[in-house]
Scaffold this active site. Structure first.
Site, PDB file in Angstrom:
ATOM      1  N   LYS A   9       0.814  -1.215   0.000  1.00 33.10           N
ATOM      2  CA  LYS A   9       0.000   0.000   0.000  1.00 33.10           C
ATOM      3  C   LYS A   9       0.857   1.279   0.000  1.00 33.10           C
ATOM      4  CE  LYS A   9      -3.993  -2.128   2.283  1.00 33.10           C
ATOM      5  NZ  LYS A   9      -5.078  -1.926   3.276  1.00 33.10           N
ATOM      6  N   TYR A  49     -12.444  -2.288  -3.912  1.00 33.47           N
ATOM      7  CA  TYR A  49     -12.938  -2.520  -2.543  1.00 33.47           C
ATOM      8  C   TYR A  49     -14.464  -2.442  -2.453  1.00 33.47           C
ATOM      9  CZ  TYR A  49      -8.295  -2.444  -0.340  1.00 33.47           C
ATOM     10  OH  TYR A  49      -7.020  -2.755   0.074  1.00 33.47           O
ATOM     11  N   PHE A  57     -15.680   2.867   7.001  1.00 34.24           N
ATOM     12  CA  PHE A  57     -14.315   3.259   6.644  1.00 34.24           C
ATOM     13  C   PHE A  57     -14.089   3.340   5.125  1.00 34.24           C
ATOM     14  CE2 PHE A  57     -14.383  -1.358   7.488  1.00 34.24           C
ATOM     15  CZ  PHE A  57     -13.909  -1.863   6.288  1.00 34.24           C
ATOM     16  N   ARG A  85      -1.634 -14.317   4.457  1.00 37.77           N
ATOM     17  CA  ARG A  85      -2.337 -13.668   5.568  1.00 37.77           C
ATOM     18  C   ARG A  85      -1.580 -13.851   6.892  1.00 37.77           C
ATOM     19  NH1 ARG A  85      -6.983 -11.466   4.175  1.00 37.77           N
ATOM     20  NH2 ARG A  85      -7.973 -11.562   6.220  1.00 37.77           N
ATOM     21  N   THR A  91      -5.261  -7.270  10.568  1.00 39.32           N
ATOM     22  CA  THR A  91      -5.568  -6.031   9.830  1.00 39.32           C
ATOM     23  C   THR A  91      -5.133  -4.796  10.612  1.00 39.32           C
ATOM     24  OG1 THR A  91      -7.476  -7.152   8.874  1.00 39.32           O
ATOM     25  CG2 THR A  91      -7.451  -4.754   8.713  1.00 39.32           C
ATOM     26  N   ARG A 102       2.712  -6.386   9.105  1.00 37.55           N
ATOM     27  CA  ARG A 102       1.990  -5.225   9.653  1.00 37.55           C
ATOM     28  C   ARG A 102       2.555  -4.789  11.003  1.00 37.55           C
ATOM     29  NH1 ARG A 102      -3.673  -7.536   7.400  1.00 37.55           N
ATOM     30  NH2 ARG A 102      -3.905  -6.196   5.572  1.00 37.55           N
ATOM     31  N   GLU A 126      -9.572 -10.831  -7.607  1.00 40.62           N
ATOM     32  CA  GLU A 126      -8.631  -9.719  -7.419  1.00 40.62           C
ATOM     33  C   GLU A 126      -7.466  -9.790  -8.400  1.00 40.62           C
ATOM     34  OE1 GLU A 126      -9.578  -8.907  -2.692  1.00 40.62           O
ATOM     35  OE2 GLU A 126      -7.566  -9.541  -3.268  1.00 40.62           O
TER      36      GLU A 126
HETATM   37  P1  CMP Z   1      -7.400  -4.587   3.594  1.00 37.54           P
HETATM   38  O1  CMP Z   1      -6.916  -5.957   3.880  1.00 37.54           O
HETATM   39  O2  CMP Z   1      -6.790  -3.872   2.450  1.00 37.54           O
HETATM   40  O3  CMP Z   1      -8.987  -4.636   3.385  1.00 37.54           O
HETATM   41  C1  CMP Z   1      -9.810  -3.515   3.627  1.00 37.54           C
HETATM   42  C2  CMP Z   1      -9.107  -2.422   4.369  1.00 37.54           C
HETATM   43  O4  CMP Z   1      -9.936  -1.492   5.046  1.00 37.54           O
HETATM   44  C3  CMP Z   1      -8.253  -3.020   5.466  1.00 37.54           C
HETATM   45  O5  CMP Z   1      -7.169  -3.708   4.915  1.00 37.54           O
HETATM   46  C4  CMP Z   1      -7.920  -1.786   6.298  1.00 37.54           C
HETATM   47  O6  CMP Z   1      -6.784  -1.096   5.822  1.00 37.54           O
HETATM   48  C5  CMP Z   1      -9.147  -0.877   6.075  1.00 37.54           C
HETATM   49  N1  CMP Z   1      -9.937  -0.711   7.290  1.00 37.54           N
HETATM   50  C6  CMP Z   1     -10.134   0.436   7.971  1.00 37.54           C
HETATM   51  N2  CMP Z   1     -10.924   0.248   9.040  1.00 37.54           N
HETATM   52  C7  CMP Z   1     -11.238  -1.069   9.060  1.00 37.54           C
HETATM   53  C8  CMP Z   1     -12.009  -1.901   9.932  1.00 37.54           C
HETATM   54  N3  CMP Z   1     -12.636  -1.403  11.008  1.00 37.54           N
HETATM   55  N4  CMP Z   1     -12.107  -3.214   9.653  1.00 37.54           N
HETATM   56  C9  CMP Z   1     -11.502  -3.744   8.553  1.00 37.54           C
HETATM   57  N5  CMP Z   1     -10.753  -3.001   7.683  1.00 37.54           N
HETATM   58  C10 CMP Z   1     -10.603  -1.685   7.941  1.00 37.54           C
END
Ligand code: CMP
Length: 137
Positions: A9, A49, A57, A85, A91, A102, A126
């Site tokens: 990212k 997305y 969000f 993962r 996340t 991360r 994707e």
């Molecule tokens: P990603 O795996 O790219 O998938 C969706 C993205 O939304 C996630 O990573 C986060 O960067 C972002 N995001 C922000 N807030 C949330 C949340 N509460 N739960 C999940 N994803 C979130």
């Protein structure tokens, strides 16, 4: 062998840790089958997305993902979806296990360094979003 989509990212690209992140994949049995650097438009990010379009969000996510360059890759290996993962960690980087991408490179749940497909079915969707078949080796 399974394939999954990975995105480095904008936060991680700006920090200059593309190589360090790719090293995690290659050192853990994930081969790079395709790779490119690009900048997503807001429309691209919203489409990619789309599954999150009703989440609170979503707007911030689209803004962030179109704020700078990203590196997109097809990773290939045994259980590639799950393995990627595991390497990424949770996340929210505050909840990510020590030694995960991360935990080591992300700043916040929005700027969380990497994206990875969450299932084999979504990986196929994707991958097709970013790559033509002739670009995957
Ligand atoms: P990603 O795996 O790219 O998938 C969706 C993205 O939304 C996630 O990573 C986060 O960067 C972002 N995001 C922000 N807030 C949330 C949340 N509460 N739960 C999940 N994803 C979130």
């Amino acid at each position: 062998m399974q394939q999954t989509l990975s995105i480095i990212k904008p936060d991680a690209v700006k920090k200059g840790v593309i190589g360090k992140i790719i090293d995690r994949f290659e050192c853990n049995g994930l081969r790079i089958a395709a790779m490119k650097k690009l900048r997503l438009s807001k429309d691209d990010a919203a489409k990619f997305y789309e599954v999150h379009k009703d989440r609170p969000f979503f707007k911030d996510l689209v803004e962030f993902m179109s704020s700078g360059e990203v590196v997109v890759m097809v990773l290939e290996g045994e259980n590639a979806v799950v393995k990627n993962r595991e390497l990424m960690g949770a996340t929210n980087p505050k909840e990510a296990a020590a030694g995960t991408i991360r935990a080591d490179f992300a700043d916040s749940i929005d700027a969380n360094a990497v994206h990875g497909s969450d299932s084999d079915e979504n990986a196929k969707i994707e991958i097709a979003f970013f790559f033509a078949k002739r670009e995957i080796f």
